[in-house]
Write an enzyme that holds these catalytic residues in place. Structure first.
Site, PDB file in Angstrom:
ATOM      1  N   HIS A 138      -6.841  17.472  86.734  1.00  0.00           N
ATOM      2  CA  HIS A 138      -6.160  18.526  85.979  1.00  0.00           C
ATOM      3  C   HIS A 138      -6.301  18.355  84.469  1.00  0.00           C
ATOM      4  O   HIS A 138      -6.002  19.275  83.718  1.00  0.00           O
ATOM      5  CB  HIS A 138      -4.683  18.639  86.379  1.00  0.00           C
ATOM      6  CG  HIS A 138      -3.787  17.565  85.837  1.00  0.00           C
ATOM      7  ND1 HIS A 138      -3.404  16.466  86.563  1.00  0.00           N
ATOM      8  CD2 HIS A 138      -3.172  17.439  84.640  1.00  0.00           C
ATOM      9  CE1 HIS A 138      -2.598  15.720  85.841  1.00  0.00           C
ATOM     10  NE2 HIS A 138      -2.438  16.285  84.672  1.00  0.00           N
ATOM     11  N   ASP A 140      -6.695  15.030  92.827  1.00  0.00           N
ATOM     12  CA  ASP A 140      -6.501  15.061  91.375  1.00  0.00           C
ATOM     13  C   ASP A 140      -7.201  13.899  90.682  1.00  0.00           C
ATOM     14  O   ASP A 140      -6.695  13.356  89.698  1.00  0.00           O
ATOM     15  CB  ASP A 140      -5.013  15.080  91.011  1.00  0.00           C
ATOM     16  CG  ASP A 140      -4.765  15.607  89.602  1.00  0.00           C
ATOM     17  OD1 ASP A 140      -5.660  16.282  89.060  1.00  0.00           O
ATOM     18  OD2 ASP A 140      -3.705  15.322  89.030  1.00  0.00           O
ATOM     19  N   SER A 198      -1.328  11.449  81.883  1.00  0.00           N
ATOM     20  CA  SER A 198      -2.148  11.825  83.030  1.00  0.00           C
ATOM     21  C   SER A 198      -3.518  11.161  82.958  1.00  0.00           C
ATOM     22  O   SER A 198      -4.213  11.246  81.945  1.00  0.00           O
ATOM     23  CB  SER A 198      -2.346  13.344  83.072  1.00  0.00           C
ATOM     24  OG  SER A 198      -1.279  13.966  83.713  1.00  0.00           O
TER      25      SER A 198
END
Length: 520
Positions: A162, A192, A265
Site C-alpha cells: 500500500h 500487503d 508502514s
C-alpha cells in the site's frame, strides 16, 4: 491523498489504519520532512547486555532483562530506509464553481480550503490559469511516505504494497542522508508485501528475516519513518499472534504494542537477535495515532512472498476450487462434530481439482496433510502456500464419518479468491424454525429445492439471516423438494439429539450452509 487506509471498525470512533504517511500535493509537491538513514554492509545481529531483575525470589532462576537496546539499534538501524513515493492522482479537470450548492466543491479537496491553490481556482466562479476559463486540465500529484529495509547487499528492500501500489516514482533515503532511486520489482496486495530494488551498489547494509515466530511476551523493536521523521525506534512486546483483522484472505498478523504511527508502514520489527520477525502494516486507533496496538506481517509470510517476487515478479498460490465457511458451534452440532473446528465446504467448482477428486458441498475439512486446521482462514492459508502440481491429503467429515481425499493442487486461476466466506448465515425452513415454505418451482425459482416465502421476524431463522426468496436445497444432509421434506428433516434432526438443523441455502446464485436452532 492519504494511503492511511481503514482496515476494520470496532466502533464509530475506532478503526484499523494502515501505518503509512501520505502528503497529498496539487501541481507541485510539498517538501516532506525526512531524516536520513545510514547503513553498514553486513547482516545486523546484536547481543544485548542483560542483568537480573530486582526482587527475584530466593531459590528461583534470575529473570534477565535488557539494560539497553542501544547496541541492537546501532546494528540494525542502518539497514532501515525511508521510502518516498510520487503519485499522479488524476487529471484534475477544471470546472466552473458556484452552482446550486452555493459555492461548489473545492478544486483541490486534499488541500486546506484557504490554501493558495484553492483560493486561486475557486470556488468563486474562477477556473483555469490566472482565473481564466478554458485552461488545460491540471495533473494532481501526491507523495506517500513509508518505511522499508534492505534484505540483501545488492539493494533488494521490503516495504508494504500500500506504500508503493500507485507509485509513479520511488526513492529511498538511507541513514546517512543519501537518496537513491528505486524500482518496484513486484507487489502482493493479498499480503500487503512489496519488493523494491536500488541499483548501483553492492555493499548496502541489510538484515535477515527470522526463520521462526516470536512468542507472546517477547521483546521487539520497531524501526521506521513515522510522520516523515525517519530513523525512529520504538520498543514493545508481542501481544498476540495469528490476528485476523479483515485486511485480506490470508491474514495472520503479529500484534505488537511498540508505538507505530503513520509512516511506519513497511518498516521492520526486530527480535533481540536483530532478525526481522515482522513488517509493520496497520494500527488500531481512534485517532490515527498509536494506542499500543499495531500489526505486523510475520517474517515467514514475507519470506515466501519475497522469494516469488524476486524470481518472477508475482506470487503464485495453490488452488483447489472450493468455497468454504467457518464451522460455528451451531454448524458443528448440525454436522455431528464434537468441536467447532475446521472448514465447511459450501460449494465446489465442478471442473476444479476438488470437484475432480470427489469433494462435495457439505464436507467439513478437518486437516491438511495430517495437520489439524482450526478454521477456514487457516485452510485458505495452507492451500495457498502449496505449489501447483503438489498433492494434498485432506481429512474430511462426511455423513458422520471421517474419510481421506487426495487433491492435486492447481494454480490459482484469477484474483477472484475462493477462500473463506464470511460468517453470515443464509436460509432455513420448517414451522419450528419460523418459516413459511413452498416448492421452488411453484414460485418460478427453478425445479429444485424449497423456497422461503415468509420469515417470522421473532423466529430462529430470522436471527440467522434467512430471507424470503432464499431456496433450501438440502436439509439435514438430504435433498429436499417439498415443504414436507424440510419438515421431516427437522424432525429427524431433533430425534437424533441435534440442537439445530443444517440447511444448504441458495441466494443470488451463491450456496451456503446455515445451522438453524429449533424454536422452543
Amino acid at each position: 491523498m492519504n494511503t492511511q487506509t481503514t482496515v476494520a471498525a470496532a466502533s464509530r470512533r475506532r478503526r484499523l489504519t494502515l501505518a503509512s504517511g501520505v502528503a497529498a500535493l496539487a501541481l507541485m509537491a510539498f517538501a516532506g520532512f525526512e531524516a536520513g538513514i545510514a547503513f553498514p554492509s553486513m547482516p545486523a545481529f546484536a547481543e544485548t547486555t542483560q542483568v537480573p531483575l530486582q526482587g527475584s525470589a530466593i531459590g528461583t532462576p534470575a529473570i534477565l532483562a535488557p539494560v539497553s537496546f542501544a547496541d541492537l539499534v546501532q546494528k540494525v538501524k542502518p539497514a532501515v530506509v525511508s521510502v518516498k513515493v510520487k503519485i499522479v492522482e488524476q487529471d484534475a479537470q477544471q470546472m466552473a464553481f458556484g452552482g446550486d450548492n452555493g459555492g461548489g466543491d473545492l478544486p483541490f479537496p486534499n488541500l486546506p480550503p484557504n490554501h493558495p491553490m484553492n483560493r486561486l481556482f475557486g470556488p468563486n466562479g474562477q477556473n483555469g490559469q490566472n482565473g481564466m476559463p478554458g485552461a488545460r486540465p491540471q495533473k494532481r500529484f501526491g507523495e506517500a511516505l513509508g518505511s522499508g529495509f534492505f534484505i540483501s547487499a545488492d539493494g533488494y528492500a521490503v516495504t508494504n504494497n500500500h506504500v508503493v501500489e500507485k507509485a509513479k516514482t520511488v526513492s529511498i533515503t538511507t541513514d546517512d542522508g543519501k537518496t537513491y532511486s528505486a524500482k518496484v520489482v513486484g507487489t502482493d496486495p493479498k499480503t500487503d508485501v512489496a519488493l523494491i530494488k536500488v541499483d548501483g551498489r553492492t555493499d548496502f547494509p541489510f538484515v535477515k528475516l527470522a526463520g521462526g515466530s516470536p512468542r507472546v511476551g517477547d521483546w521487539v523493536l520497531a524501526v521506521g519513518n513515522p510522520f516523515g521523521l525517519g530513523g525512529t525506534v520504538t520498543a514493545g512486546i508481542v501481544s498476540a499472534r495469528g490476528r485476523d483483522i479483515g485486511a485480506g484472505p490470508y491474514d495472520d498478523f503479529l500484534q505488537i504494542d511498540a508505538p507505530v504511527n503513520r509512516g511506519n508502514s513497511g518498516g521492520p520489527t526486530f527480535d533481540l537477535s536483530g532478525n526481522v520477525v515482522g513488517v509493520n502494516t496497520a494500527i488500531y486507533s481512534p485517532s490515527g495515532g498509536s494506542v499500543g496496538i499495531a500489526f505486523a506481517i510475520p517474517s515467514q509470510t514475507v519470506q515466501s512472498v519475497v522469494e516469488q517476487l524476486k524470481d518472477t515478479g508475482s506470487v503464485t498460490r495453490g488452488y483447489i476450487g472450493v468455497q468454504i465457511q467457518p464451522v460455528t458451534s451451531d454448524l458443528a452440532d448440525g454436522l455431528g462434530l464434537k468441536d467447532a473446528k475446521g472448514a465447511l465446504v459450501s460449494s465446489v467448482s465442478s471442473d476444479s481439482p476438488a470437484g475432480k477428486a470427489g469433494l462435495k458441498s457439505g464436507d467439513a475439512i478437518l486437516s491438511v496433510n495430517g495437520q489439524s486446521i482450526a478454521d477456514a482462514k487457516e485452510l485458505s492459508r495452507d492451500i495457498a502456500a502449496l505449489k501447483p502440481g503438489e498433492k494434498v491429503s485432506l481429512s474430511v467429515w462426511r455423513d458422520g464419518a471421517t474419510k481421506t481425499i487426495d487433491v492435486a493442487v492447481a494454480k490459482f486461476p484469477t484474483d477472484k479468491v475462493a477462500s473463506a466466506a464470511s460468517d453470515e448465515d443464509s436460509g432455513n425452513s420448517g414451522a419450528k424454525l419460523g418459516l413459511s415454505l413452498a416448492p421452488a418451482g411453484d414460485l418460478g425459482k427453478g425445479g429444485k429445492g424449497v423456497a422461503i416465502t415468509r420469515v417470522d421476524p421473532e423466529g430462529p431463522a430470522a436471527e440467522k439471516g434467512l430471507q424470503p426468496g432464499d431456496v433450501i436445497t438440502v436439509a439435514a444432509g438430504k435433498t429436499v423438494s417439498t415443504p414436507d421434506d424440510v419438515k421431516k428433516a427437522v424432525a429427524d434432526a431433533k430425534r437424533d439429539g441435534r440442537k439445530a438443523v443444517l440447511l444448504q441455502v441458495e441466494r443470488d446464485g451463491n450456496s451456503r450452509f446455515v445451522a438453524v436452532p429449533f424454536a422452543g
